[in-house]
Write a protein that holds these residues in place. Sequence first.
Motif, PDB file in Angstrom:
ATOM      1  N   LEU A 119      45.621  40.297  51.615  1.00  0.00           N
ATOM      2  CA  LEU A 119      45.669  38.871  51.351  1.00  0.00           C
ATOM      3  C   LEU A 119      44.440  38.431  50.566  1.00  0.00           C
ATOM      4  N   GLU A 120      43.315  38.954  51.004  1.00  0.00           N
ATOM      5  CA  GLU A 120      42.048  38.616  50.367  1.00  0.00           C
ATOM      6  C   GLU A 120      42.046  39.136  48.935  1.00  0.00           C
ATOM      7  N   LEU A 121      42.497  40.358  48.784  1.00  0.00           N
ATOM      8  CA  LEU A 121      42.513  40.955  47.457  1.00  0.00           C
ATOM      9  C   LEU A 121      43.421  40.171  46.524  1.00  0.00           C
ATOM     10  N   LEU A 122      44.568  39.752  47.021  1.00  0.00           N
ATOM     11  CA  LEU A 122      45.550  39.098  46.170  1.00  0.00           C
ATOM     12  C   LEU A 122      45.122  37.694  45.765  1.00  0.00           C
ATOM     13  N   SER A 123      44.205  37.098  46.516  1.00  0.00           N
ATOM     14  CA  SER A 123      43.809  35.756  46.103  1.00  0.00           C
ATOM     15  C   SER A 123      42.618  35.783  45.147  1.00  0.00           C
ATOM     16  N   ASP A 124      41.721  36.761  45.311  1.00  0.00           N
ATOM     17  CA  ASP A 124      40.533  36.753  44.455  1.00  0.00           C
ATOM     18  C   ASP A 124      40.520  37.852  43.401  1.00  0.00           C
ATOM     19  N   PHE A 125      41.302  38.885  43.633  1.00  0.00           N
ATOM     20  CA  PHE A 125      41.269  40.052  42.777  1.00  0.00           C
ATOM     21  C   PHE A 125      39.855  40.566  42.561  1.00  0.00           C
ATOM     22  N   GLN A 126      39.156  40.687  43.663  1.00  0.00           N
ATOM     23  CA  GLN A 126      37.855  41.340  43.591  1.00  0.00           C
ATOM     24  C   GLN A 126      37.684  42.197  44.829  1.00  0.00           C
ATOM     25  N   ILE A 127      36.893  43.231  44.692  1.00  0.00           N
ATOM     26  CA  ILE A 127      36.673  44.159  45.793  1.00  0.00           C
ATOM     27  C   ILE A 127      35.179  44.329  45.968  1.00  0.00           C
ATOM     28  N   THR A 128      34.736  44.256  47.226  1.00  0.00           N
ATOM     29  CA  THR A 128      33.317  44.441  47.476  1.00  0.00           C
ATOM     30  C   THR A 128      33.063  45.831  48.052  1.00  0.00           C
ATOM     31  N   VAL A 129      32.230  46.572  47.370  1.00  0.00           N
ATOM     32  CA  VAL A 129      31.772  47.849  47.887  1.00  0.00           C
ATOM     33  C   VAL A 129      30.346  47.600  48.358  1.00  0.00           C
ATOM     34  N   PRO A 130      30.073  47.694  49.654  1.00  0.00           N
ATOM     35  CA  PRO A 130      28.768  47.270  50.167  1.00  0.00           C
ATOM     36  C   PRO A 130      27.597  47.905  49.421  1.00  0.00           C
ATOM     37  N   GLU A 131      27.746  49.172  49.054  1.00  0.00           N
ATOM     38  CA  GLU A 131      26.624  49.857  48.413  1.00  0.00           C
ATOM     39  C   GLU A 131      26.457  49.472  46.952  1.00  0.00           C
ATOM     40  N   MET A 132      27.463  48.876  46.354  1.00  0.00           N
ATOM     41  CA  MET A 132      27.389  48.628  44.918  1.00  0.00           C
ATOM     42  C   MET A 132      27.479  47.163  44.525  1.00  0.00           C
ATOM     43  N   HIS A 135      21.259  56.488  43.194  1.00  0.00           N
ATOM     44  CA  HIS A 135      21.970  57.516  42.440  1.00  0.00           C
ATOM     45  C   HIS A 135      23.238  57.966  43.167  1.00  0.00           C
ATOM     46  N   ILE A 136      23.092  58.311  44.432  1.00  0.00           N
ATOM     47  CA  ILE A 136      24.295  58.855  45.079  1.00  0.00           C
ATOM     48  C   ILE A 136      25.325  57.784  45.421  1.00  0.00           C
ATOM     49  N   PHE A 137      24.968  56.536  45.306  1.00  0.00           N
ATOM     50  CA  PHE A 137      25.986  55.498  45.492  1.00  0.00           C
ATOM     51  C   PHE A 137      26.349  54.829  44.174  1.00  0.00           C
ATOM     52  N   SER A 138      26.361  55.629  43.118  1.00  0.00           N
ATOM     53  CA  SER A 138      26.759  55.058  41.837  1.00  0.00           C
ATOM     54  C   SER A 138      28.218  55.400  41.561  1.00  0.00           C
ATOM     55  N   ARG A 139      28.757  54.829  40.481  1.00  0.00           N
ATOM     56  CA  ARG A 139      30.165  55.000  40.127  1.00  0.00           C
ATOM     57  C   ARG A 139      30.595  56.458  40.092  1.00  0.00           C
ATOM     58  N   GLU A 140      29.634  57.300  39.689  1.00  0.00           N
ATOM     59  CA  GLU A 140      29.904  58.719  39.556  1.00  0.00           C
ATOM     60  C   GLU A 140      30.473  59.324  40.846  1.00  0.00           C
ATOM     61  N   PHE A 141      30.060  58.773  41.985  1.00  0.00           N
ATOM     62  CA  PHE A 141      30.455  59.361  43.257  1.00  0.00           C
ATOM     63  C   PHE A 141      31.595  58.603  43.937  1.00  0.00           C
ATOM     64  N   LEU A 142      32.097  57.656  43.233  1.00  0.00           N
ATOM     65  CA  LEU A 142      33.129  56.801  43.824  1.00  0.00           C
ATOM     66  C   LEU A 142      34.515  57.353  43.502  1.00  0.00           C
ATOM     67  N   LEU A 143      35.298  57.567  44.534  1.00  0.00           N
ATOM     68  CA  LEU A 143      36.690  57.971  44.312  1.00  0.00           C
ATOM     69  C   LEU A 143      37.543  56.716  44.319  1.00  0.00           C
ATOM     70  N   GLU A 144      38.206  56.480  43.216  1.00  0.00           N
ATOM     71  CA  GLU A 144      38.997  55.250  43.146  1.00  0.00           C
ATOM     72  C   GLU A 144      40.372  55.484  43.740  1.00  0.00           C
ATOM     73  N   ARG A 145      40.739  54.638  44.672  1.00  0.00           N
ATOM     74  CA  ARG A 145      42.095  54.670  45.215  1.00  0.00           C
ATOM     75  C   ARG A 145      42.899  53.556  44.551  1.00  0.00           C
ATOM     76  N   PRO A 146      44.211  53.512  44.776  1.00  0.00           N
ATOM     77  CA  PRO A 146      45.068  52.620  43.973  1.00  0.00           C
ATOM     78  C   PRO A 146      44.568  51.184  43.805  1.00  0.00           C
ATOM     79  N   LEU A 147      44.136  50.536  44.891  1.00  0.00           N
ATOM     80  CA  LEU A 147      43.776  49.123  44.753  1.00  0.00           C
ATOM     81  C   LEU A 147      42.566  48.936  43.854  1.00  0.00           C
ATOM     82  N   LEU A 148      41.586  49.825  43.994  1.00  0.00           N
ATOM     83  CA  LEU A 148      40.419  49.714  43.135  1.00  0.00           C
ATOM     84  C   LEU A 148      40.791  50.029  41.691  1.00  0.00           C
ATOM     85  N   GLN A 149      41.641  51.033  41.524  1.00  0.00           N
ATOM     86  CA  GLN A 149      42.114  51.364  40.179  1.00  0.00           C
ATOM     87  C   GLN A 149      42.707  50.155  39.488  1.00  0.00           C
ATOM     88  N   SER A 150      43.518  49.411  40.229  1.00  0.00           N
ATOM     89  CA  SER A 150      44.202  48.289  39.601  1.00  0.00           C
ATOM     90  C   SER A 150      43.219  47.210  39.174  1.00  0.00           C
TER      91      SER A 150
END
Lengths: 284, 376
Positions: free
Chosen positions: A139-152, A97-112
Amino acid sequence: MRSFERLGYIADRSLATAVYLIAKLRKPLLIEGHAGLGKTEVAKVLASMLETQLIRLQCYEGLDVSSAVYEWNYQKQLLAIKIQEGTDQTVEEKERHIFSREFLLERPLLQSILAQDASPVLLIDEIDRADEAFEAFLLELLSDFQITVPEMGTIQARHIPYVVLTSNRTRELSDALKRRCLYHWIDYPSFEKEMRIVRARLPGIEEELGMQVVRYVQAVRQLDLAKPPGVAETLDCAQAVVSLGSRRLDAEVIEETMGCVAKSMEDGAKLKAAGTNKLLSQTS
Amino acid sequence: MRQEQSERLAASIVEFCRFVRMHGLSGDLRQTLTALEAAKTIDAGNRQTFAAALQAALCSTKDEWDLFPQLFAAFWGESQSRPRSASGERKGPGNTQGREAGSSAFLNQHSNETASQDGEGKAVYGASAQQRLKKVDFSQLPCDDLASLEELSLRLLRRMSLRLSRRLTISNLADRVDLRRSIRRSIAHGGEPIVLAYKGRKPRKNKLVIFLDISGSMNLYSLFLVRFAYALQARFKRVDTFLFSTNVVEISDLLRTRHLPEALRKLAQRAAGWSGGTKIGESLQQFNQRYGRKLLSRDTVFIILSDGWDTGEPEVLAAQLRSVKRRAQRILWLNPLLGLKDYQPITRGMAAALPYVDVFAPAHNLESLLALERFL
């Protein structure tokens, strides 16, 4: 090129081609050039041209993942833990519950990456100010366009963003990053181009005065200042002259608006040493 | 027919990519592919657009950007958009072999000049020799000792960089609570943050710019100072090394190697004007213009190794040092002459420079170099 112009941005063919290629090849564009020549503006105009959202990440020294990508909302998490105390949920359920989207603050890269309906324009401004570690992450982000959040888990982009990077060349970027990008160098504009920019941005200005200001700033650029004035300074200067109610550039006006053009004490001194009258003679 | 035409164009583009790579652009296969894709999406019939697209795809620095139009014209011809046969183009612009002659002086002259000297430093052997070698002035060194001193210096300097980096990690104590980890740990205790996690301050390595005088008066010391620069690389985030006499030459890339003797040999080839006159002010000006903005920042330590015998204008030197000082964290001036007993920094250049220098220290023997540990 024309659609850029409609939005008040004067682009030459080579920039227009580069921007066209971002849209077609879906590759990031790296724009380098001196300060104040409209690097950031390219992304803004691109966004309004494509009628999409502009997401901006301003880089600075020490920029880290928690302010660029995401951060957990700790206060809210702490409260949630307190609220859950009485319930008979298992530890795993609480954690989920506490590591769900509800508690995630999106910063620019995740927003995009999370953009819902259309590809946004992602502007990564002054990438040269961020440190190498961040560059590698990017570099990693620009090649895969994916972001890993360990908890999610891993989040994949629904719509691949259009990426524009700008750099003032305060340090050399890594080869790997440069190879991944299209490249464009913005130089100081020619007289004609700068005039068109002044006309587009300051529609009220008198033609003669505009020409004088542009010639004056172009002459100042030849002076070998530590920070040569960019187009932004030309516009500031023209605006200042108009605000002062002058109809033509003279020694007094130049003196009064010196702060628009020379941005440090040494540069100011150099400008004075070059002689206002000599600069003036070049404006007519 | 169309198919065939576009295949021909693709082949030409690949050939062009190879051509620009040979003339100094750094592109790799990925960029070639980008160029092909780019050419496909635009109207390749329009020469200007075609050039712009290839330029965007193949360049990645300003230098390359500036070089490109010339290469484009050379390959695709001045006005027609059809490539000339590429095999005839090989000579092209950019013959950058550089001067070969002129500078083995740095490596040889040293031993020639000192071979006959017999004052302070006789050839010494054995364990006590190490102690002695540390104190010998580089300029007083007989050539028999040269090899052992070289080895010793590298070892000691390396140890010094190691010590420096250890010191940093130990002082790395916790200073702020790491909320993220604390919350993670608190789940086990039902949300009570009993075990706090701390966020340590990451040790931040400094950057180092070394500005090394190789004019005639410094010749005897230069060799060791290059070694000094080399050994320091292990400790700093980034070390940029420049040689100067009347001009500035960057040698950072040569020193970023594991094999030093090889680097020294190449270095001798690169530097023109070894053992000439000195213009510190003008050299600094060149440095500031070309590299200043890129290399100097609040975490940069700027080291000048020079004896201050300057034939340029002291005002220029002062002004340039001021602008270095404004950007860098600290300026260290190492002067081998400080090792002489009765030396006073009264040469015009030195006197003009001193107000801007944070640390003024000797650098005439190994011991003095090792003592610098304190300031770095």
